[in-house]
Scaffold this motif. Structure first.
Motif, PDB file in Angstrom:
ATOM      1  N   HIS A   1       1.149  -1.049  -0.406  1.00 49.61           N
ATOM      2  CA  HIS A   1      -0.250  -0.066  -0.168  1.00 49.61           C
ATOM      3  C   HIS A   1       1.062   1.133  -0.136  1.00 49.61           C
ATOM      4  O   HIS A   1       0.685   2.176   0.852  1.00 49.61           O
ATOM      5  CB  HIS A   1      -0.568  -0.059   0.617  1.00 49.61           C
ATOM      6  CG  HIS A   1      -1.905  -1.132   1.413  1.00 49.61           C
ATOM      7  ND1 HIS A   1      -3.403  -0.868  -0.088  1.00 49.61           N
ATOM      8  CD2 HIS A   1      -2.290  -2.194   1.581  1.00 49.61           C
ATOM      9  CE1 HIS A   1      -3.989  -1.736   0.827  1.00 49.61           C
ATOM     10  NE2 HIS A   1      -3.422  -2.474   1.271  1.00 49.61           N
TER      11      HIS A   1
ATOM     12  N   LYS B   1       1.752   4.878  -0.643  1.00 52.36           N
ATOM     13  CA  LYS B   1       0.677   6.053  -0.790  1.00 52.36           C
ATOM     14  C   LYS B   1       1.597   7.300  -2.331  1.00 52.36           C
ATOM     15  O   LYS B   1       3.024   7.436  -2.282  1.00 52.36           O
ATOM     16  CB  LYS B   1       0.233   7.350  -0.378  1.00 52.36           C
ATOM     17  CG  LYS B   1       0.068   6.027   0.947  1.00 52.36           C
ATOM     18  CD  LYS B   1      -1.034   5.437   0.861  1.00 52.36           C
ATOM     19  CE  LYS B   1      -1.570   4.292   1.993  1.00 52.36           C
ATOM     20  NZ  LYS B   1      -2.690   3.877   1.973  1.00 52.36           N
TER      21      LYS B   1
ATOM     22  N   ASP C   1       1.158  11.331  -3.550  1.00 49.97           N
ATOM     23  CA  ASP C   1       0.990  12.314  -2.968  1.00 49.97           C
ATOM     24  C   ASP C   1       0.266  12.981  -4.318  1.00 49.97           C
ATOM     25  O   ASP C   1       1.021  12.974  -5.547  1.00 49.97           O
ATOM     26  CB  ASP C   1       2.177  13.136  -2.933  1.00 49.97           C
ATOM     27  CG  ASP C   1       1.589  14.715  -2.293  1.00 49.97           C
ATOM     28  OD1 ASP C   1       0.927  14.990  -2.892  1.00 49.97           O
ATOM     29  OD2 ASP C   1       1.219  14.278  -0.789  1.00 49.97           O
TER      30      ASP C   1
ATOM     31  N   ASP D   1      -0.254  -1.207   5.998  1.00 47.93           N
ATOM     32  CA  ASP D   1      -0.642  -0.681   5.470  1.00 47.93           C
ATOM     33  C   ASP D   1      -0.228   0.853   6.775  1.00 47.93           C
ATOM     34  O   ASP D   1       0.632   0.496   7.467  1.00 47.93           O
ATOM     35  CB  ASP D   1      -2.347  -0.184   5.226  1.00 47.93           C
ATOM     36  CG  ASP D   1      -2.667   1.355   4.633  1.00 47.93           C
ATOM     37  OD1 ASP D   1      -1.944   1.841   3.641  1.00 47.93           O
ATOM     38  OD2 ASP D   1      -3.725   1.204   3.900  1.00 47.93           O
TER      39      ASP D   1
ATOM     40  N   ALA E   1      -0.098   5.710   6.015  1.00 45.91           N
ATOM     41  CA  ALA E   1      -0.602   6.803   5.840  1.00 45.91           C
ATOM     42  C   ALA E   1       0.202   8.133   5.562  1.00 45.91           C
ATOM     43  O   ALA E   1       1.106   8.021   6.137  1.00 45.91           O
ATOM     44  CB  ALA E   1      -1.931   7.483   6.433  1.00 45.91           C
TER      45      ALA E   1
ATOM     46  N   ASN F   1      -7.529   7.143   5.470  1.00 48.94           N
ATOM     47  CA  ASN F   1      -6.550   8.515   5.184  1.00 48.94           C
ATOM     48  C   ASN F   1      -6.672   9.762   6.265  1.00 48.94           C
ATOM     49  O   ASN F   1      -6.856   9.129   7.604  1.00 48.94           O
ATOM     50  CB  ASN F   1      -7.604   9.508   4.590  1.00 48.94           C
ATOM     51  CG  ASN F   1      -7.775  10.882   3.826  1.00 48.94           C
ATOM     52  OD1 ASN F   1      -5.741  10.507   3.450  1.00 48.94           O
ATOM     53  ND2 ASN F   1      -7.635  12.173   3.698  1.00 48.94           N
TER      54      ASN F   1
ATOM     55  N   MET G   1     -11.672   3.307  -0.129  1.00 48.33           N
ATOM     56  CA  MET G   1     -10.493   4.450  -0.533  1.00 48.33           C
ATOM     57  C   MET G   1     -11.493   5.924  -0.030  1.00 48.33           C
ATOM     58  O   MET G   1     -12.886   5.883   0.110  1.00 48.33           O
ATOM     59  CB  MET G   1     -10.018   4.353  -1.842  1.00 48.33           C
ATOM     60  CG  MET G   1     -10.878   5.144  -2.453  1.00 48.33           C
ATOM     61  SD  MET G   1     -10.761   3.799  -4.315  1.00 48.33           S
ATOM     62  CE  MET G   1      -9.575   5.248  -4.415  1.00 48.33           C
TER      63      MET G   1
ATOM     64  N   LYS H   1      -9.318   9.622  -4.217  1.00 50.35           N
ATOM     65  CA  LYS H   1      -7.326   9.908  -4.544  1.00 50.35           C
ATOM     66  C   LYS H   1      -6.541  11.418  -4.772  1.00 50.35           C
ATOM     67  O   LYS H   1      -5.701  11.599  -3.908  1.00 50.35           O
ATOM     68  CB  LYS H   1      -6.681   8.917  -5.437  1.00 50.35           C
ATOM     69  CG  LYS H   1      -7.421   9.528  -7.160  1.00 50.35           C
ATOM     70  CD  LYS H   1      -7.015   8.505  -7.938  1.00 50.35           C
ATOM     71  CE  LYS H   1      -7.448   9.214  -9.459  1.00 50.35           C
ATOM     72  NZ  LYS H   1      -6.699   8.287 -10.275  1.00 50.35           N
TER      73      LYS H   1
ATOM     74  N   LEU I   1      -5.861  13.082  -1.001  1.00 52.54           N
ATOM     75  CA  LEU I   1      -5.457  12.175  -0.352  1.00 52.54           C
ATOM     76  C   LEU I   1      -4.030  12.941   0.687  1.00 52.54           C
ATOM     77  O   LEU I   1      -3.100  13.658  -0.050  1.00 52.54           O
ATOM     78  CB  LEU I   1      -4.477  10.343  -1.148  1.00 52.54           C
ATOM     79  CG  LEU I   1      -4.117   9.772   0.294  1.00 52.54           C
ATOM     80  CD1 LEU I   1      -5.003   8.831   0.747  1.00 52.54           C
ATOM     81  CD2 LEU I   1      -3.102   9.077  -0.739  1.00 52.54           C
ATOM     82  N   GLY I   2      -4.151  12.593   2.059  1.00 46.09           N
ATOM     83  CA  GLY I   2      -3.486  13.548   3.354  1.00 46.09           C
ATOM     84  C   GLY I   2      -3.649  14.394   3.235  1.00 46.09           C
ATOM     85  O   GLY I   2      -3.565  15.454   3.454  1.00 46.09           O
TER      86      GLY I   2
END
Length: 569
Positions: A266, A268, A270, A316, A318, A383, A448, A451, A454-455
């Motif tokens: 997983h 990520k 950005d 996972d 984050a 998230n 999810m 996307k 995300l963050g």
């Protein structure tokens, strides 16, 4: 031995499955029966007849001796029952059972209209064992297979292919499973014996375990113009999408020799910097955990060693705008448990659950901030974001109890509670609250957020309704601010998997929920599968693409738009 809410029966060796004939059972009319595709078996037998390994006399003698030892081990295994978490008749029954590869099938029938903004390839990974298990088997142990639907101006094609891992290619050549199964087999004394057999075969050159042992069955990410299939026990595998919509495995991908270790499934990306962030964990030797990142062109940062006292199961993590959020939780690896007949993956009740907050651009782990947080084991984190006004990082995840119930048999029913976890970076304190009311509580696992955000602070999460566990009866759109939940249920005896949220476009100006949910759905009454496309704003079905063959319940997916495919490596 540390106590656990779930436990393996303390038998030294689990029982093996009864010997099977060449006849293949059909799960069409009796979904509880273990079903293996006839085509896969026959193809494998043909390949074995055509390409026997070229061994010398010593290797042939060693192979015979080691096979005799393995058969003796299997005969002992017949004397003891398997827990449900390692019984293939439970783990891969019904629509969890594997399917054969399918070449490209074009002009699939559909109902409704595919939204014109959807042009590209939807791909979903899953576990699909090539060979019928001879002993213990967990769902996560299966060989990786990718299912791909290419959508081009309202028309759809379908294909599914194994990811050609080094493990799969060697087992196919030998005509049987030979690599140990990390969850289904590596427990107790039999697990120790299987490891010894495995490395003895490697010592005599009967197999090559130096080129990776992973199955690449969990995650998918499209990065640096490459589709990468991943499991956390190996390097990623580069898979190429052909112009016709078929799939071809290029091979293990080490980012031009920059990646020297495994990578979790997983990573990520950005949405602003387009950097990819990842972790790598080791269950045998220190450092047990490393953090690194890749620039958009594939350049890799130096590894940062994260100090952990014991190896921790870390599926996972984050990211926020400025930080990575690292869960150091209570499910740990203790290989010594195998010596006493137990599982090497256990819940350690004496270990404190905590989150590490580290700058994305850190050059070492000296400034990592650890915040303890009780009862927050999350298999997945949906998230995270920063709230500077309160010095907090907010983490959204599904807190699971019992924590090790996926791996070890339990009397207690699994519960997965969507939660907001607040980590105060100044005081070191934390809070956790269920996002939904008690009356709305439902198990939510796999899903999810948008996307493109995300963050960053997000309002909505799209999560699988994992009921009746482990099947998925629909998905939920949850308002993370108010706790309001809206459900889309697939229907009587219809089940799906991860709901994949596809934004209408990549712009940040549109509404956060302006997009579509894509999900494979299987009808257990008709034994037919389809891809459902649901409007994420009103949860109405826009289109349903009928598939030419069954799609087993699987894991995680991604979508590659047609413009990105043009630049595919």
């Amino acid at each position: 031995m540390s106590s656990s809410t779930c436990s393996w029966a303390k038998t030294q060796i689990p029982h093996a499955l009864p010997r099977r004939s060449n006849a293949i059972h059909s799960a069409l009319h009796s979904p509880s029966v273990l079903h293996f595709p006839k085509q896969t078996y026959e193809t494998t037998q043909h390949q074995v007849e055509q390409q026997q390994p070229k061994w010398n006399f010593l290797q042939r003698a060693a192979s015979t001796a080691l096979d005799m030892a393995e058969n003796a081990l299997l005969s002992l295994e017949l004397q003891h029952p398997l827990p449900k978490t390692a019984d293939p008749r439970v783990q891969i029954a019904g629509n969890f059972a594997p399917v054969p590869e399918q070449p490209v099938k074009q002009s699939l029938p559909l109902t409704g209209t595919i939204p014109p903004c959807i042009n590209g390839v939807y791909l979903r990974n899953g576990a699909n064992p090539l060979f019928e298990p001879v002993a213990g088997h967990h769902l996560f142990d299966g060989d990786g297979m990718i299912h791909a639907i290419t959508i081009d101006n309202g028309k759809a094609t379908y294909a599914c292919r194994f990811t050609e891992t080094q493990r799969l290619k060697q087992e196919r050549e030998l005509g049987r499973p030979i690599f140990p199964k990390a969850i289904g087999e590596l427990h107790g004394h039999s697990g120790v014996a299987r490891l010894l057999l495995f490395y003895a075969r490697g010592l005599f050159g009967l197999i090559d375990h130096k080129q990776g042992t992973g199955v690449a069955n969990a995650g998918l990410v499209y990065f640096n113009n490459r589709l990468l299939a991943m499991s956390e026990d190996d390097l990623p595998y580069h898979v190429r999408i052909t112009p016709s919509g078929d799939l071809e495995t290029v091979g293990r991908y080490n980012f031009d020799d920059r990646l020297k270790s495994t990578m979790i499934a997983h990573p990520k990306i950005d949405p602003c910097s387009k950097e990819l962030f990842a972790l790598s964990y080791d269950v045998v030797q220190k450092p047990y955990l490393k953090y690194f990142k890749f620039s958009p062109d594939g350049s890799k940062s130096p590894d940062i060693e994260i100090p952990l006292p014991v190896p921790t199961m870390m599926h996972d993590f984050a990211i926020t705008e400025n930080f990575v959020v690292i869960p150091d939780q209570q499910v740990v690896f203790k290989l010594q448990e195998m010596i006493t007949g137990g599982s090497p993956v256990i819940f350690d009740k004496d270990k404190k659950c905590r989150f590490g907050i580290l700058s994305k651009n850190a050059s070492d782990a000296n400034d990592i901030i650890w915040v303890e947080s009780d009862d927050t084991f999350c298999f997945h984190l949906w998230n995270a974001w920063e709230e500077p006004e309160s010095d907090e990082v907010v983490v959204i995840g599904s807190c699971m109890t019992p924590p090790d119930s996926i791996f070890n048999e339990c009397d207690e029913s699994l519960k997965s509670v969507l939660s907001e976890i607040r980590l105060n970076l100044k005081t070191g304190e934390s809070t956790r609250r269920p996002i939904m009311s008690e009356s709305d509580q439902v198990n939510l696992e796999a899903g999810m957020v948008n996307k493109n955000r995300l963050g960053r602070k997000t309002r909505y999460a799209y999560l699988a309704i994992a009921e009746p566990w482990p099947k998925v009866s629909g998905f939920a759109k949850v308002d993370l601010f108010t706790g309001e939940i809206k459900r889309h249920i697939y229907g009587d005896k219809k089940y799906g998997g991860e709901p994949f949220f596809l934004p209408r476009d990549d712009g940040s100006e549109t509404a956060e929920d302006d997009g579509y949910i894509l999900s494979f759905v299987h009808d257990e009454k008709t034994w037919k599968s389809e891809l459902c496309i649901v409007n994420a704003m009103n949860l109405q079905v826009e289109a349903s693409i009928k598939l030419p063959s069954r799609v087993p319940y699987g894991f995680h997916g991604t979508f590659i738009d047609s413009k990105s495919l043009v630049n595919q490596a």
